[in-house]
Scaffold this motif. Sequence first.
Motif, PDB file in Angstrom:
ATOM      1  N   LYS A 194       0.832  -1.204   0.000  1.00  0.00           N
ATOM      2  CA  LYS A 194       0.000   0.000   0.000  1.00  0.00           C
ATOM      3  C   LYS A 194       0.866   1.254   0.000  1.00  0.00           C
ATOM      4  O   LYS A 194       0.558   2.232  -0.681  1.00  0.00           O
ATOM      5  CB  LYS A 194      -0.941   0.009   1.198  1.00  0.00           C
ATOM      6  N   LYS A 214       2.234   2.013  -3.492  1.00  0.00           N
ATOM      7  CA  LYS A 214       1.312   2.612  -4.453  1.00  0.00           C
ATOM      8  C   LYS A 214       1.413   4.130  -4.477  1.00  0.00           C
ATOM      9  O   LYS A 214       1.097   4.765  -5.486  1.00  0.00           O
ATOM     10  CB  LYS A 214      -0.122   2.198  -4.128  1.00  0.00           C
ATOM     11  N   LYS A 239       1.785  -3.226  -7.871  1.00  0.00           N
ATOM     12  CA  LYS A 239       1.862  -1.986  -7.098  1.00  0.00           C
ATOM     13  C   LYS A 239       3.275  -1.414  -7.056  1.00  0.00           C
ATOM     14  O   LYS A 239       3.501  -0.346  -6.478  1.00  0.00           O
ATOM     15  CB  LYS A 239       1.341  -2.220  -5.678  1.00  0.00           C
TER      16      LYS A 239
END
Length: 356
Positions: A89, A92, A115
């Motif tokens: 995450k 990203k 990602k």
Amino acid sequence: MKVLHFHFGKDGGAERFFVHLLNGFAERGVEQKVIIRPDRTWKPLIDGSVEVMESHFRTFSLDRLMLPLRVSALIRQWKPDCVFGWMPKGAKLVPANPEPLRLVRLGDYPTTLSKFRNIDTVVCNTPGIARHVREMGWKRGVEVISNFTSMERVAPFDRATLDTPRDAFLIASMGRFVPRKGFDVLVRALALRPDAYLWLIGNGEQEANLRDLASQLNVLERVRFLGWRKDPRPYVAASNCFAMASSHEPLGNVVLEAWAQSVPVVSTRSEGPAWFMRDGENGLLVDIGDHEGFAAGFARIEKEDGLAGKIIDGGLQTLQTTFSREAVVQAYLDLFASRATGAAGGNIKSPPAPRP
């Protein structure tokens, strides 16, 4: 040296390591800015020199649209040497700007590389994760730089405060209460040790199920659910043994934290512990899901002359040689500086492996 971090984790061993590393960088004079989730319990533990910004970066939120724009402007204005995304995450949010070194740090096995499109180098905390990334087809840089934990010994928590006899054999464990952490295995093991108590440090979706299981096995009166603690070390230090029952554990920060408090460890043979633990030398290893094996391990530590001391000494030696603060911080600083020499991400590098 300037480093911009993105970390959207919650509460756990990975977050404790994140704080340790930020503070280690701060001690070495690194300027840092970090973006984390709001209201993290560990935020106050971050060194005061680090500028902390908060954002959820959630799907279908205004932050999802605005934060990348803010980050791009920040990079243009502040000109960091490295942009560091933590876990997929965080990766990203790393922009396509080619000027700073762009890293992602992984503490688990990724399921996709999608990602990481703006990443120069993937930093893995175990050789197994690094091999997995290469096998998935990653062609850019890969480095292995493992974790460290604080070596500071702390005073043990007073057992009486948690209604635990001072002379009882006390087992501690901690983590998120999710199925893969195997806390149910420890509750079942406790049923085979009528003289023992179990402290579970953490919280999560499985807590009600764990309480129900403890009640069914008639051990609930000997289990203490401590909730999440900002500093779990005093509770670990109060125990006679630390247990990690995970079915999947890429490294096992909690093992390192127990060693730092000179507490012997019984662990499953999951990926991380199987890499750096040696049965009978720096811990005891049992099969995944084997509650009888855990109960037997606890009995050995309690009753076998010299065993607890031997594996405590072995754990401390492994901690100092393989997971030292100085070596890990320096490895990251060398990686950050490598952009200036054009050497970033050349090979898979690993800390010294524990002696077989």
